[in-house]
Design a protein around this motif. Structure first.
Motif, PDB file in Angstrom:
ATOM      1  N   THR A  28       0.818  -1.192   0.000  1.00  0.00           N
ATOM      2  CA  THR A  28       0.000   0.000   0.000  1.00  0.00           C
ATOM      3  C   THR A  28       0.861   1.255   0.000  1.00  0.00           C
ATOM      4  O   THR A  28       0.553   2.229  -0.662  1.00  0.00           O
ATOM      5  CB  THR A  28      -0.900   0.009   1.254  1.00  0.00           C
ATOM      6  N   PHE A  29       1.956   1.246   0.742  1.00  0.00           N
ATOM      7  CA  PHE A  29       2.742   2.441   0.956  1.00  0.00           C
ATOM      8  C   PHE A  29       3.674   2.756  -0.196  1.00  0.00           C
ATOM      9  O   PHE A  29       4.279   3.795  -0.212  1.00  0.00           O
ATOM     10  CB  PHE A  29       3.522   2.326   2.255  1.00  0.00           C
ATOM     11  N   LYS A  30       3.779   1.858  -1.174  1.00  0.00           N
ATOM     12  CA  LYS A  30       4.608   2.143  -2.330  1.00  0.00           C
ATOM     13  C   LYS A  30       3.878   3.042  -3.317  1.00  0.00           C
ATOM     14  O   LYS A  30       4.493   3.621  -4.180  1.00  0.00           O
ATOM     15  CB  LYS A  30       5.030   0.848  -3.007  1.00  0.00           C
ATOM     16  N   ALA A  31       2.574   3.155  -3.157  1.00  0.00           N
ATOM     17  CA  ALA A  31       1.803   3.996  -4.070  1.00  0.00           C
ATOM     18  C   ALA A  31       2.209   5.447  -3.879  1.00  0.00           C
ATOM     19  O   ALA A  31       2.394   5.926  -2.772  1.00  0.00           O
ATOM     20  CB  ALA A  31       0.310   3.827  -3.793  1.00  0.00           C
ATOM     21  N   ASP A  32       2.359   6.169  -4.984  1.00  0.00           N
ATOM     22  CA  ASP A  32       2.783   7.559  -4.914  1.00  0.00           C
ATOM     23  C   ASP A  32       1.739   8.453  -4.263  1.00  0.00           C
ATOM     24  O   ASP A  32       2.066   9.504  -3.737  1.00  0.00           O
ATOM     25  CB  ASP A  32       3.095   8.079  -6.321  1.00  0.00           C
ATOM     26  N   SER A  33       0.498   8.059  -4.293  1.00  0.00           N
ATOM     27  CA  SER A  33      -0.567   8.907  -3.781  1.00  0.00           C
ATOM     28  C   SER A  33      -0.762   8.787  -2.273  1.00  0.00           C
ATOM     29  O   SER A  33      -1.538   9.539  -1.702  1.00  0.00           O
ATOM     30  CB  SER A  33      -1.877   8.568  -4.485  1.00  0.00           C
ATOM     31  N   PHE A  34      -0.068   7.872  -1.598  1.00  0.00           N
ATOM     32  CA  PHE A  34      -0.260   7.696  -0.157  1.00  0.00           C
ATOM     33  C   PHE A  34       0.389   8.846   0.608  1.00  0.00           C
ATOM     34  O   PHE A  34       1.529   9.199   0.367  1.00  0.00           O
ATOM     35  CB  PHE A  34       0.325   6.364   0.316  1.00  0.00           C
ATOM     36  N   ARG A  35      -0.377   9.443   1.519  1.00  0.00           N
ATOM     37  CA  ARG A  35       0.122  10.515   2.379  1.00  0.00           C
ATOM     38  C   ARG A  35      -0.189  10.162   3.820  1.00  0.00           C
ATOM     39  O   ARG A  35      -1.274   9.681   4.119  1.00  0.00           O
ATOM     40  CB  ARG A  35      -0.569  11.829   2.023  1.00  0.00           C
TER      41      ARG A  35
ATOM     42  N   VAL B 291      -3.724  11.440  10.319  1.00  0.00           N
ATOM     43  CA  VAL B 291      -3.461  11.723  11.729  1.00  0.00           C
ATOM     44  C   VAL B 291      -4.772  12.104  12.406  1.00  0.00           C
ATOM     45  O   VAL B 291      -5.499  12.976  11.930  1.00  0.00           O
ATOM     46  CB  VAL B 291      -2.418  12.858  11.881  1.00  0.00           C
ATOM     47  N   THR B 292      -5.064  11.442  13.513  1.00  0.00           N
ATOM     48  CA  THR B 292      -6.291  11.721  14.262  1.00  0.00           C
ATOM     49  C   THR B 292      -6.117  12.989  15.095  1.00  0.00           C
ATOM     50  O   THR B 292      -5.009  13.514  15.235  1.00  0.00           O
ATOM     51  CB  THR B 292      -6.633  10.548  15.204  1.00  0.00           C
ATOM     52  N   HIS B 293      -7.203  13.462  15.668  1.00  0.00           N
ATOM     53  CA  HIS B 293      -7.156  14.660  16.502  1.00  0.00           C
ATOM     54  C   HIS B 293      -6.239  14.433  17.709  1.00  0.00           C
ATOM     55  O   HIS B 293      -5.428  15.295  18.055  1.00  0.00           O
ATOM     56  CB  HIS B 293      -8.565  15.037  16.955  1.00  0.00           C
ATOM     57  N   THR B 294      -6.362  13.284  18.354  1.00  0.00           N
ATOM     58  CA  THR B 294      -5.520  12.980  19.507  1.00  0.00           C
ATOM     59  C   THR B 294      -4.072  12.804  19.080  1.00  0.00           C
ATOM     60  O   THR B 294      -3.159  13.242  19.781  1.00  0.00           O
ATOM     61  CB  THR B 294      -6.029  11.700  20.214  1.00  0.00           C
TER      62      THR B 294
ATOM     63  N   PRO C   1      -4.643   2.969  12.281  1.00  0.00           N
ATOM     64  CA  PRO C   1      -3.913   1.752  11.911  1.00  0.00           C
ATOM     65  C   PRO C   1      -3.125   1.899  10.614  1.00  0.00           C
ATOM     66  O   PRO C   1      -2.095   1.269  10.438  1.00  0.00           O
ATOM     67  CB  PRO C   1      -5.010   0.699  11.761  1.00  0.00           C
ATOM     68  N   VAL C   2      -3.578   2.769   9.742  1.00  0.00           N
ATOM     69  CA  VAL C   2      -2.877   2.986   8.480  1.00  0.00           C
ATOM     70  C   VAL C   2      -1.487   3.563   8.748  1.00  0.00           C
ATOM     71  O   VAL C   2      -0.486   3.099   8.198  1.00  0.00           O
ATOM     72  CB  VAL C   2      -3.690   3.923   7.567  1.00  0.00           C
ATOM     73  N   ILE C   3      -1.408   4.557   9.619  1.00  0.00           N
ATOM     74  CA  ILE C   3      -0.116   5.164   9.942  1.00  0.00           C
ATOM     75  C   ILE C   3       0.747   4.201  10.732  1.00  0.00           C
ATOM     76  O   ILE C   3       1.958   4.110  10.519  1.00  0.00           O
ATOM     77  CB  ILE C   3      -0.302   6.480  10.711  1.00  0.00           C
ATOM     78  N   GLN C   4       0.145   3.455  11.655  1.00  0.00           N
ATOM     79  CA  GLN C   4       0.919   2.489  12.425  1.00  0.00           C
ATOM     80  C   GLN C   4       1.570   1.463  11.508  1.00  0.00           C
ATOM     81  O   GLN C   4       2.752   1.142  11.663  1.00  0.00           O
ATOM     82  CB  GLN C   4       0.035   1.796  13.459  1.00  0.00           C
TER      83      GLN C   4
END
Length: 120
Positions: free
Chosen positions: A30-37, A42-45, A104-107
């Protein structure tokens, strides 16, 4: 239930055909895609702990990090790499709280080899 949600979220991201850690297409694809940011996830917390972390690094070590929604992911990763190397209990606590309060995506992105190895 979490596995179903994770599969549903994984289906929303484009797969590059590479194989993940367990021999199946996974998060590292998933993270190899150029469009992933990272920052839009990031959540509010997580944002709160990120602000506290940047404040600690600024006040104790003079490191200035300006993380905004327009910042690049590299700036955030630089901050995380620096904070992970600092042997300060308060910095480590805020880094852990940031990580635990991220989506979970960022983790998964931070656990993937590509994220932090490219910064070293």
């Amino acid at each position: 239930m979490l596995k179903q949600l994770w599969r549903k979220l994984g289906a929303e991201f484009p797969q590059t055909g590479l194989v993940g850690r367990e021999g199946k297409p996974g998060a590292s694809d998933t993270f190899k895609a150029d469009s992933f940011r990272v920052l839009p996830h990031v959540t509010h917390t997580g944002e709160f702990h990120l602000e506290r972390l940047t404040g600690l690094l600024n006040s104790r070590y003079g490191k200035r990090y300006e993380i905004t929604e327009t910042s690049s992911d590299e700036e955030l990763l630089d901050l995380i790499v620096y904070a992970a190397r600092v042997q300060d209990q308060d910095v480590q606590r805020e880094l852990l709280l940031f990580y635990l309060n991220c989506s979970p995506v960022i983790q998964d992105y931070l656990r993937s080899e590509e994220a932090l190895l490219n910064q070293l």
